[in-house]
Design a protein around this motif. Structure first.
Motif, PDB file in Angstrom:
ATOM      1  N   GLN A   1      40.408  57.629  49.683  1.00  0.00           N
ATOM      2  CA  GLN A   1      40.062  57.012  48.409  1.00  0.00           C
ATOM      3  C   GLN A   1      40.483  55.540  48.443  1.00  0.00           C
ATOM      4  OE1 GLN A   1      42.102  60.047  48.237  1.00  0.00           O
ATOM      5  NE2 GLN A   1      40.123  61.082  48.401  1.00  0.00           N
ATOM      6  N   LEU A   2      39.602  54.682  47.969  1.00  0.00           N
ATOM      7  CA  LEU A   2      39.865  53.245  47.933  1.00  0.00           C
ATOM      8  C   LEU A   2      39.726  52.757  46.492  1.00  0.00           C
ATOM      9  CD1 LEU A   2      37.707  52.188  51.022  1.00  0.00           C
ATOM     10  CD2 LEU A   2      40.173  52.563  50.973  1.00  0.00           C
ATOM     11  N   VAL A   3      40.669  51.943  46.064  1.00  0.00           N
ATOM     12  CA  VAL A   3      40.630  51.394  44.704  1.00  0.00           C
ATOM     13  C   VAL A   3      40.873  49.902  44.770  1.00  0.00           C
ATOM     14  CG1 VAL A   3      41.644  51.442  42.405  1.00  0.00           C
ATOM     15  CG2 VAL A   3      41.453  53.570  43.721  1.00  0.00           C
ATOM     16  N   GLU A   4      39.881  49.123  44.334  1.00  0.00           N
ATOM     17  CA  GLU A   4      40.027  47.670  44.291  1.00  0.00           C
ATOM     18  C   GLU A   4      40.632  47.239  42.956  1.00  0.00           C
ATOM     19  OE1 GLU A   4      35.934  48.397  46.325  1.00  0.00           O
ATOM     20  OE2 GLU A   4      37.054  49.144  44.600  1.00  0.00           O
ATOM     21  N   SER A   5      41.324  46.132  42.988  1.00  0.00           N
ATOM     22  CA  SER A   5      41.853  45.509  41.779  1.00  0.00           C
ATOM     23  C   SER A   5      42.024  44.021  42.043  1.00  0.00           C
ATOM     24  CB  SER A   5      43.182  46.147  41.370  1.00  0.00           C
ATOM     25  OG  SER A   5      44.154  45.959  42.374  1.00  0.00           O
ATOM     26  N   GLY A   6      42.287  43.278  40.967  1.00  0.00           N
ATOM     27  CA  GLY A   6      42.576  41.857  41.103  1.00  0.00           C
ATOM     28  C   GLY A   6      41.437  40.937  40.732  1.00  0.00           C
ATOM     29  N   GLY A   7      40.287  41.496  40.410  1.00  0.00           N
ATOM     30  CA  GLY A   7      39.177  40.650  39.992  1.00  0.00           C
ATOM     31  C   GLY A   7      39.430  40.036  38.629  1.00  0.00           C
ATOM     32  N   GLY A   8      38.555  39.131  38.248  1.00  0.00           N
ATOM     33  CA  GLY A   8      38.686  38.484  36.957  1.00  0.00           C
ATOM     34  C   GLY A   8      37.832  37.247  36.890  1.00  0.00           C
ATOM     35  N   SER A   9      38.112  36.419  35.886  1.00  0.00           N
ATOM     36  CA  SER A   9      37.371  35.178  35.683  1.00  0.00           C
ATOM     37  C   SER A   9      38.258  33.997  36.033  1.00  0.00           C
ATOM     38  CB  SER A   9      36.916  35.073  34.232  1.00  0.00           C
ATOM     39  OG  SER A   9      36.031  36.113  33.902  1.00  0.00           O
ATOM     40  N   VAL A  10      37.695  33.038  36.731  1.00  0.00           N
ATOM     41  CA  VAL A  10      38.453  31.866  37.161  1.00  0.00           C
ATOM     42  C   VAL A  10      37.513  30.666  37.199  1.00  0.00           C
ATOM     43  CG1 VAL A  10      38.029  32.320  39.613  1.00  0.00           C
ATOM     44  CG2 VAL A  10      40.074  31.037  38.927  1.00  0.00           C
ATOM     45  N   GLN A  11      38.064  29.499  37.032  1.00  0.00           N
ATOM     46  CA  GLN A  11      37.259  28.285  37.138  1.00  0.00           C
ATOM     47  C   GLN A  11      37.059  27.910  38.607  1.00  0.00           C
ATOM     48  OE1 GLN A  11      39.026  25.232  34.633  1.00  0.00           O
ATOM     49  NE2 GLN A  11      37.459  25.667  33.087  1.00  0.00           N
ATOM     50  N   GLY A  12      35.997  27.186  38.866  1.00  0.00           N
ATOM     51  CA  GLY A  12      35.743  26.713  40.212  1.00  0.00           C
ATOM     52  C   GLY A  12      36.932  25.962  40.784  1.00  0.00           C
ATOM     53  N   GLY A  13      37.235  26.210  42.058  1.00  0.00           N
ATOM     54  CA  GLY A  13      38.397  25.614  42.691  1.00  0.00           C
ATOM     55  C   GLY A  13      39.642  26.472  42.590  1.00  0.00           C
ATOM     56  N   GLY A  14      39.578  27.514  41.774  1.00  0.00           N
ATOM     57  CA  GLY A  14      40.720  28.394  41.581  1.00  0.00           C
ATOM     58  C   GLY A  14      40.838  29.451  42.662  1.00  0.00           C
ATOM     59  N   SER A  15      41.802  30.325  42.472  1.00  0.00           N
ATOM     60  CA  SER A  15      42.099  31.364  43.471  1.00  0.00           C
ATOM     61  C   SER A  15      42.259  32.723  42.803  1.00  0.00           C
ATOM     62  CB  SER A  15      43.395  31.033  44.218  1.00  0.00           C
ATOM     63  OG  SER A  15      43.292  29.824  44.918  1.00  0.00           O
ATOM     64  N   LEU A  16      41.981  33.754  43.562  1.00  0.00           N
ATOM     65  CA  LEU A  16      42.249  35.127  43.163  1.00  0.00           C
ATOM     66  C   LEU A  16      42.674  35.908  44.405  1.00  0.00           C
ATOM     67  CD1 LEU A  16      39.223  36.068  40.840  1.00  0.00           C
ATOM     68  CD2 LEU A  16      41.617  35.868  40.134  1.00  0.00           C
ATOM     69  N   ARG A  17      43.474  36.934  44.191  1.00  0.00           N
ATOM     70  CA  ARG A  17      43.798  37.845  45.288  1.00  0.00           C
ATOM     71  C   ARG A  17      43.363  39.242  44.902  1.00  0.00           C
ATOM     72  NH1 ARG A  17      49.507  39.626  48.110  1.00  0.00           N
ATOM     73  NH2 ARG A  17      49.720  40.798  46.159  1.00  0.00           N
ATOM     74  N   LEU A  18      42.460  39.796  45.696  1.00  0.00           N
ATOM     75  CA  LEU A  18      42.009  41.158  45.496  1.00  0.00           C
ATOM     76  C   LEU A  18      42.844  42.107  46.332  1.00  0.00           C
ATOM     77  CD1 LEU A  18      38.131  40.654  45.691  1.00  0.00           C
ATOM     78  CD2 LEU A  18      39.662  40.364  43.732  1.00  0.00           C
ATOM     79  N   SER A  19      43.016  43.307  45.801  1.00  0.00           N
ATOM     80  CA  SER A  19      43.738  44.357  46.521  1.00  0.00           C
ATOM     81  C   SER A  19      42.833  45.565  46.690  1.00  0.00           C
ATOM     82  CB  SER A  19      44.991  44.776  45.753  1.00  0.00           C
ATOM     83  OG  SER A  19      45.886  43.696  45.610  1.00  0.00           O
ATOM     84  N   CYS A  20      43.011  46.254  47.791  1.00  0.00           N
ATOM     85  CA  CYS A  20      42.288  47.487  48.071  1.00  0.00           C
ATOM     86  C   CYS A  20      43.341  48.524  48.462  1.00  0.00           C
ATOM     87  CB  CYS A  20      41.285  47.269  49.194  1.00  0.00           C
ATOM     88  SG  CYS A  20      40.458  48.769  49.799  1.00  0.00           S
ATOM     89  N   ALA A  21      43.651  49.403  47.543  1.00  0.00           N
ATOM     90  CA  ALA A  21      44.679  50.412  47.769  1.00  0.00           C
ATOM     91  C   ALA A  21      44.035  51.691  48.289  1.00  0.00           C
ATOM     92  CB  ALA A  21      45.442  50.684  46.481  1.00  0.00           C
ATOM     93  N   ALA A  22      44.550  52.172  49.395  1.00  0.00           N
ATOM     94  CA  ALA A  22      43.987  53.366  50.030  1.00  0.00           C
ATOM     95  C   ALA A  22      44.913  54.546  49.868  1.00  0.00           C
ATOM     96  CB  ALA A  22      43.735  53.092  51.508  1.00  0.00           C
ATOM     97  N   SER A  23      44.331  55.711  49.738  1.00  0.00           N
ATOM     98  CA  SER A  23      45.095  56.949  49.704  1.00  0.00           C
ATOM     99  C   SER A  23      44.258  58.035  50.364  1.00  0.00           C
ATOM    100  CB  SER A  23      45.444  57.347  48.269  1.00  0.00           C
ATOM    101  OG  SER A  23      44.272  57.566  47.516  1.00  0.00           O
ATOM    102  N   GLY A  24      44.944  59.117  50.701  1.00  0.00           N
ATOM    103  CA  GLY A  24      44.234  60.205  51.348  1.00  0.00           C
ATOM    104  C   GLY A  24      44.605  60.322  52.803  1.00  0.00           C
TER     105      GLY A  24
END
Length: 120
Positions: free
Chosen positions: A3-26
């Motif tokens: 099982q994979l679950v992504e998180s960390g998305g959202g809204s940001v202005q151009g030039g900004g940063s985000l970190r996405l996570s993909c948590a695995a189980s199973g």
């Protein structure tokens, strides 16, 4: 089964940063290579980056090379996608999948996706 679950998305202005996570189980969830993709409505899923299960081999698409960094922490069964200098063209739903390469038909396991929106 993995099982994979992504998180960390959202809204940001151009030039900004985000970190996405993909948590695995199973079953042996830390033993898979993991790739990140993104998808726009009506478009095919676009491969972005892949990391081997040891983290020793990493590949990026030309579209994100130099701006995005893929990494993993196997103790936490989590793969990350650090996204810097984001552009409006990066707006999409981002998915992680257990596997290698751009051929989505080769992937058995996907997360549900996380939305990233970049405004100008």
């Amino acid at each position: 089964q993995v099982q994979l679950v992504e998180s960390g998305g959202g809204s940001v202005q151009g030039g900004g940063s985000l970190r996405l996570s993909c948590a695995a189980s199973g079953r042996t969830s830390s033993s898979y290579p993991v790739s990140w993709f993104r998808q726009l409505p009506g478009k095919e899923r676009e491969w972005l980056a892949t990391i081997s299960w040891t983290g020793g081999t990493i590949r990026y698409s030309e579209a994100v090379k130099g701006r995005f960094t893929i990494s993993r922490d196997n103790a936490k069964n989590t793969v990350y996608l650090q996204m810097n200098n984001l552009e409006p063209a990066d707006t999409a739903v981002y998915y992680c999948g257990a596997g290698i390469g751009a051929d989505t038909s080769a992937y058995d396991y996907w997360g549900q996706g996380t939305q990233v929106t970049v405004s100008s």
